[in-house]
Design a protein around this motif. Sequence first.
Motif, PDB file in Angstrom:
ATOM      1  N   LYS A  24       0.849  -1.188   0.000  1.00  0.00           N
ATOM      2  CA  LYS A  24       0.000   0.000   0.000  1.00  0.00           C
ATOM      3  C   LYS A  24       0.885   1.239   0.000  1.00  0.00           C
ATOM      4  O   LYS A  24       1.739   1.412   0.864  1.00  0.00           O
ATOM      5  N   LEU A  25       0.689   2.099  -1.002  1.00  0.00           N
ATOM      6  CA  LEU A  25       1.467   3.330  -1.111  1.00  0.00           C
ATOM      7  C   LEU A  25       0.780   4.479  -0.379  1.00  0.00           C
ATOM      8  O   LEU A  25       1.434   5.306   0.235  1.00  0.00           O
ATOM      9  N   ASP A  26      -0.537   4.528  -0.496  1.00  0.00           N
ATOM     10  CA  ASP A  26      -1.362   5.494   0.225  1.00  0.00           C
ATOM     11  C   ASP A  26      -2.774   4.923   0.286  1.00  0.00           C
ATOM     12  O   ASP A  26      -2.961   3.745   0.001  1.00  0.00           O
ATOM     13  N   ASP A  27      -3.759   5.740   0.626  1.00  0.00           N
ATOM     14  CA  ASP A  27      -5.123   5.231   0.790  1.00  0.00           C
ATOM     15  C   ASP A  27      -5.776   4.787  -0.511  1.00  0.00           C
ATOM     16  O   ASP A  27      -6.809   4.128  -0.483  1.00  0.00           O
ATOM     17  N   HIS A  28      -5.179   5.143  -1.656  1.00  0.00           N
ATOM     18  CA  HIS A  28      -5.822   4.859  -2.938  1.00  0.00           C
ATOM     19  C   HIS A  28      -4.929   4.153  -3.955  1.00  0.00           C
ATOM     20  O   HIS A  28      -5.332   4.014  -5.104  1.00  0.00           O
ATOM     21  N   GLU A  54     -15.744   3.886  -7.607  1.00  0.00           N
ATOM     22  CA  GLU A  54     -16.209   2.588  -7.097  1.00  0.00           C
ATOM     23  C   GLU A  54     -15.561   1.421  -7.834  1.00  0.00           C
ATOM     24  O   GLU A  54     -16.155   0.346  -7.955  1.00  0.00           O
ATOM     25  N   CYS A  55     -14.340   1.623  -8.331  1.00  0.00           N
ATOM     26  CA  CYS A  55     -13.658   0.560  -9.060  1.00  0.00           C
ATOM     27  C   CYS A  55     -12.157   0.652  -8.818  1.00  0.00           C
ATOM     28  O   CYS A  55     -11.678   1.526  -8.112  1.00  0.00           O
ATOM     29  N   TYR A  56     -11.425  -0.283  -9.428  1.00  0.00           N
ATOM     30  CA  TYR A  56      -9.965  -0.349  -9.293  1.00  0.00           C
ATOM     31  C   TYR A  56      -9.356  -0.414 -10.684  1.00  0.00           C
ATOM     32  O   TYR A  56      -9.706  -1.280 -11.486  1.00  0.00           O
ATOM     33  N   TYR A  70     -11.530  -2.975 -12.784  1.00  0.00           N
ATOM     34  CA  TYR A  70     -12.174  -4.097 -12.085  1.00  0.00           C
ATOM     35  C   TYR A  70     -13.074  -3.549 -10.988  1.00  0.00           C
ATOM     36  O   TYR A  70     -12.779  -2.522 -10.381  1.00  0.00           O
ATOM     37  N   SER A  71     -14.149  -4.253 -10.710  1.00  0.00           N
ATOM     38  CA  SER A  71     -15.136  -3.790  -9.738  1.00  0.00           C
ATOM     39  C   SER A  71     -14.703  -4.003  -8.293  1.00  0.00           C
ATOM     40  O   SER A  71     -15.180  -3.298  -7.403  1.00  0.00           O
TER      41      SER A  71
END
Length: 91
Positions: A24-28, A54-56, A70-71
């Motif tokens: 994980k680099l940050d929250d997103h 709402e996706c990645y 991706y969902s």
Amino acid sequence: MGTVDHARRPRRVSPAGELLEVTKLDDHSWTVCDSRRDPSDAMRLLAFIEARRECYRVTWLAGGRGWNIYSEFPIALRAIRVRCLDQGLDD
């Protein structure tokens, strides 16, 4: 332009022994690496994941160029594993 907080360190979020090492680099955003490769090996880095609404979004760094949406996060990880590891791209 924003500032970079060099005191924050990326945090590995995948369990030890997994083929995909998720950091994980940050929250997103996250990087996904092949845990079998040496940390100095550039081929270790497989993909970059960004949370978007709402996706990645997966940006491919191995197994071809481009990106996919991706969902769900686990579905994105499965796609990375299939595209980058299960296809024999690890050599």
